[in-house]
Design a protein around this motif. Structure first.
Motif, mmCIF file in Angstrom:
data_model
loop_
_atom_site.group_PDB
_atom_site.id
_atom_site.type_symbol
_atom_site.label_atom_id
_atom_site.label_comp_id
_atom_site.label_asym_id
_atom_site.label_seq_id
_atom_site.Cartn_x
_atom_site.Cartn_y
_atom_site.Cartn_z
ATOM 1 N N ALA A 97 11.385 24.753 103.035
ATOM 2 C CA ALA A 97 11.012 25.803 104.029
ATOM 3 C C ALA A 97 11.175 27.069 103.174
ATOM 4 O O ALA A 97 12.333 27.512 102.590
ATOM 5 C CB ALA A 97 12.050 26.000 105.342
ATOM 6 N N ASN A 98 10.070 27.790 103.456
ATOM 7 C CA ASN A 98 9.985 29.151 102.593
ATOM 8 C C ASN A 98 10.868 30.233 103.239
ATOM 9 O O ASN A 98 10.872 30.385 104.543
ATOM 10 C CB ASN A 98 8.544 29.694 102.469
ATOM 11 C CG ASN A 98 7.991 29.114 101.266
ATOM 12 O OD1 ASN A 98 8.489 28.870 99.958
ATOM 13 N ND2 ASN A 98 6.643 28.543 101.415
ATOM 14 N N VAL A 99 11.474 30.820 102.496
ATOM 15 C CA VAL A 99 12.184 32.112 102.961
ATOM 16 C C VAL A 99 11.487 33.314 102.876
ATOM 17 O O VAL A 99 10.997 33.725 101.555
ATOM 18 C CB VAL A 99 13.556 32.299 102.300
ATOM 19 C CG1 VAL A 99 14.452 33.612 103.088
ATOM 20 C CG2 VAL A 99 14.616 31.278 102.317
ATOM 21 N N PRO A 149 19.969 40.179 106.237
ATOM 22 C CA PRO A 149 21.334 40.326 106.368
ATOM 23 C C PRO A 149 21.992 40.341 105.104
ATOM 24 O O PRO A 149 21.647 40.633 104.021
ATOM 25 C CB PRO A 149 21.636 39.010 107.201
ATOM 26 C CG PRO A 149 21.093 38.337 106.580
ATOM 27 C CD PRO A 149 19.557 38.941 106.472
ATOM 28 N N ASP A 150 23.308 40.555 105.198
ATOM 29 C CA ASP A 150 24.099 40.767 103.791
ATOM 30 C C ASP A 150 24.072 39.169 103.238
ATOM 31 O O ASP A 150 24.351 38.107 103.915
ATOM 32 C CB ASP A 150 25.519 41.146 103.980
ATOM 33 C CG ASP A 150 26.469 40.770 102.868
ATOM 34 O OD1 ASP A 150 26.318 41.365 102.037
ATOM 35 O OD2 ASP A 150 27.292 39.720 103.023
ATOM 36 N N GLY A 197 12.364 33.134 98.598
ATOM 37 C CA GLY A 197 12.882 32.174 98.166
ATOM 38 C C GLY A 197 12.614 30.813 99.070
ATOM 39 O O GLY A 197 11.502 30.976 99.703
ATOM 40 N N HIS A 198 13.264 29.766 98.759
ATOM 41 C CA HIS A 198 12.902 28.466 99.569
ATOM 42 C C HIS A 198 14.269 27.822 99.705
ATOM 43 O O HIS A 198 15.144 27.791 99.000
ATOM 44 C CB HIS A 198 12.074 27.775 99.246
ATOM 45 C CG HIS A 198 12.282 26.835 97.837
ATOM 46 N ND1 HIS A 198 11.911 27.635 96.685
ATOM 47 C CD2 HIS A 198 12.594 25.703 97.710
ATOM 48 C CE1 HIS A 198 12.302 26.555 95.679
ATOM 49 N NE2 HIS A 198 12.541 25.366 96.352
ATOM 50 N N VAL A 199 14.437 27.013 100.704
ATOM 51 C CA VAL A 199 15.410 25.937 100.715
ATOM 52 C C VAL A 199 14.711 24.511 100.875
ATOM 53 O O VAL A 199 13.773 24.351 101.312
ATOM 54 C CB VAL A 199 16.263 26.227 102.065
ATOM 55 C CG1 VAL A 199 16.993 27.624 102.383
ATOM 56 C CG2 VAL A 199 15.409 26.080 103.314
ATOM 57 N N ALA A 238 16.362 28.662 106.395
ATOM 58 C CA ALA A 238 15.404 29.839 106.104
ATOM 59 C C ALA A 238 15.276 30.772 107.165
ATOM 60 O O ALA A 238 15.294 32.000 106.741
ATOM 61 C CB ALA A 238 13.956 29.036 105.986
ATOM 62 N N GLY A 239 15.554 30.541 108.397
ATOM 63 C CA GLY A 239 15.645 31.627 109.237
ATOM 64 C C GLY A 239 16.780 32.578 109.308
ATOM 65 O O GLY A 239 16.565 33.759 109.147
ATOM 66 N N TYR A 240 18.035 31.933 108.891
ATOM 67 C CA TYR A 240 19.056 32.697 108.644
ATOM 68 C C TYR A 240 19.148 33.589 107.530
ATOM 69 O O TYR A 240 19.476 34.769 107.632
ATOM 70 C CB TYR A 240 20.376 31.735 108.681
ATOM 71 C CG TYR A 240 21.613 32.435 109.006
ATOM 72 C CD1 TYR A 240 22.076 32.382 110.463
ATOM 73 C CD2 TYR A 240 22.233 33.053 108.031
ATOM 74 C CE1 TYR A 240 23.516 32.879 110.857
ATOM 75 C CE2 TYR A 240 23.491 33.782 108.419
ATOM 76 C CZ TYR A 240 24.060 33.732 109.813
ATOM 77 O OH TYR A 240 25.146 34.520 109.924
ATOM 78 N N LEU A 241 18.635 32.950 106.360
ATOM 79 C CA LEU A 241 18.417 33.832 105.050
ATOM 80 C C LEU A 241 17.380 34.965 105.330
ATOM 81 O O LEU A 241 17.549 35.948 104.717
ATOM 82 C CB LEU A 241 17.983 32.819 103.924
ATOM 83 C CG LEU A 241 19.145 31.940 103.319
ATOM 84 C CD1 LEU A 241 18.350 30.708 102.600
ATOM 85 C CD2 LEU A 241 20.304 32.586 103.131
ATOM 86 N N ARG A 242 16.566 34.792 106.316
ATOM 87 C CA ARG A 242 15.549 35.706 106.585
ATOM 88 C C ARG A 242 16.204 36.795 107.425
ATOM 89 O O ARG A 242 15.842 38.242 107.319
ATOM 90 C CB ARG A 242 14.294 35.263 106.910
ATOM 91 C CG ARG A 242 13.171 36.374 107.247
ATOM 92 C CD ARG A 242 11.774 35.649 107.805
ATOM 93 N NE ARG A 242 10.900 36.513 107.943
ATOM 94 C CZ ARG A 242 9.625 36.319 108.396
ATOM 95 N NH1 ARG A 242 9.456 34.972 108.756
ATOM 96 N NH2 ARG A 242 8.691 37.210 108.329
#
Length: 363
Positions: free
Chosen positions: A294-296, A302-303, A334-336, A354-358
């Motif tokens: 999944a792409n970021v 966020p931090d 980025g990606h996961v 991916a959603g949390y990192l975004r």
């Protein structure tokens, strides 16, 4: 990521970069900052290099031919790379090879677009500038001749294609070496959002084995006939009537192959390095039943430290790959990768991370 794949082999890289902030420039030791469109810059950069390869297709073909004339191996070479640089050239060559593609032709103006539409099922049709487009850029879906004026303002040739009634998008990734060895990764499903790849599922769920083999063979044939050295991604449409049609080609490690970093015995990056150096290619088979990438995409970040704490604690098997890019809305930063035996679980884990990192998911 290509540099990372070369480290275990002790391979030294020299990088020609647009700026010191580029992703690869942050990790490669020997960096030359310069313009890849300038031949003198390219020649100075290439001195002392054993082989030249790419992370994009935009280096002018005439410059690459000049490097070859200087005795520098270029992989893939300009005669192959032009098929990823120019969609008109690519379509003509695939037609000659009998490779199935959407109905298409070069059009000269909006009236010609209307004529192309009338030759088939009418509007809408897809218009593409033959050079320079990626991630949905340089691509228009037009519903009338009046909407067709914009693509011609770019000053380059415009390709008209039928708007394919497809079930989903697939990608066949293969790697080929100078002496002709080639390997094929499992065909994957690529899910797009607003013209940008969002999720890749490996292997493509529910894909008929015969159709999967046909897609792999098609990609291997294209690589051989076009003389591709290195990684080739063949983006495909799976149509509602059971066909597969070639959409785009990319001659470099590709977003649809990022899952291989953690989900295959040998990643696309490692095999690209091996191919460019004419080393034996590695095993492309998957390590798990399912792998999801999944792409970021850039958003309101966020931090990152807090985001890592959450994602890593929630899913100890999660693999995070961030690119060190400046964050811009919609940009791939980025990606996961996730993997396992339950596709629904693997998909949910990848999407959540991916959603949390975004920053679009907060719990």
């Amino acid at each position: 990521m290509t540099h990372e794949a070369g480290i275990p082999l002790g391979i030294r890289f020299r990088l020609l970069s647009d700026s010191p902030q580029d992703s690869a420039a942050q990790v490669v030791n020997d960096v030359v900052v310069g313009d890849y469109r300038d031949l003198d810059t390219l020649r100075a950069f290439a001195r002392g290099c054993d082989v030249i390869t790419f992370d994009h297709e935009h280096v002018p073909a005439e410059h690459l031919r000049a490097l070859e004339a200087d005795g520098v191996p270029v992989r893939p070479g300009p005669d192959a790379l032009v098929h990823a640089q120019d969609k008109g050239v690519m379509r003509a060559r695939l037609d000659a090879l009998g490779i199935p593609c959407p109905r298409h032709r070069i059009v000269s103006d909006p009236a010609d677009v209307a004529a192309f539409a009338a030759e088939g099922d009418g509007f809408p049709v897809v218009l593409k500038t033959v050079r320079g487009g990626y991630d949905g850029k340089g691509v228009w879906v037009v519903r009338s001749a009046e909407e067709a004026a914009e693509p011609f303002k770019a000053g380059v040739a415009v390709l008209a294609e039928e708007k394919v009634d497809f079930v989903r998008e697939l990608a066949a990734n293969v790697v080929r070496s100078p002496h002709g060895q080639a390997v094929a990764y499992p065909v994957v499903e690529s899910r797009q959002v607003d013209g940008v790849c969002d999720t890749v599922i490996a292997p493509a769920p529910g894909l008929d084995e015969e159709l999967a083999l046909r897609a792999e063979q098609m990609a291997l044939t294209i690589a051989k006939e076009l003389g591709v050295i290195g990684h080739l991604a063949v983006e495909l449409f799976q149509t509602r009537d059971g066909r597969i049609l070639v959409n785009e080609l990319a001659m470099r490690p590709h977003n649809s192959g990022h899952w291989t970093m953690d989900g295959a015995v040998t990643s696309q990056f490692a095999n690209h390095v091996r191919a460019v150096l004419d080393l034996p290619l590695g095993d492309p088979r998957p390590r798990a039943k399912w792998t999801v990438m999944a792409n970021v995409l850039g958003g309101d970040y966020p931090d990152m430290y807090s985001a890592y704490l959450h994602c890593m604690a929630r899913d100890p098997q999660l693999k995070i790959h961030m690119y060190g890019k400046d964050v811009k809305p919609g940009r791939k930063v980025g990606h996961v990768n996730t993997y396992g035996d339950d596709l629904d679980d693997v998909l949910e884990r990848a999407r959540h991370a991916a959603g949390y990192l975004r920053g679009t998911i907060t719990e």
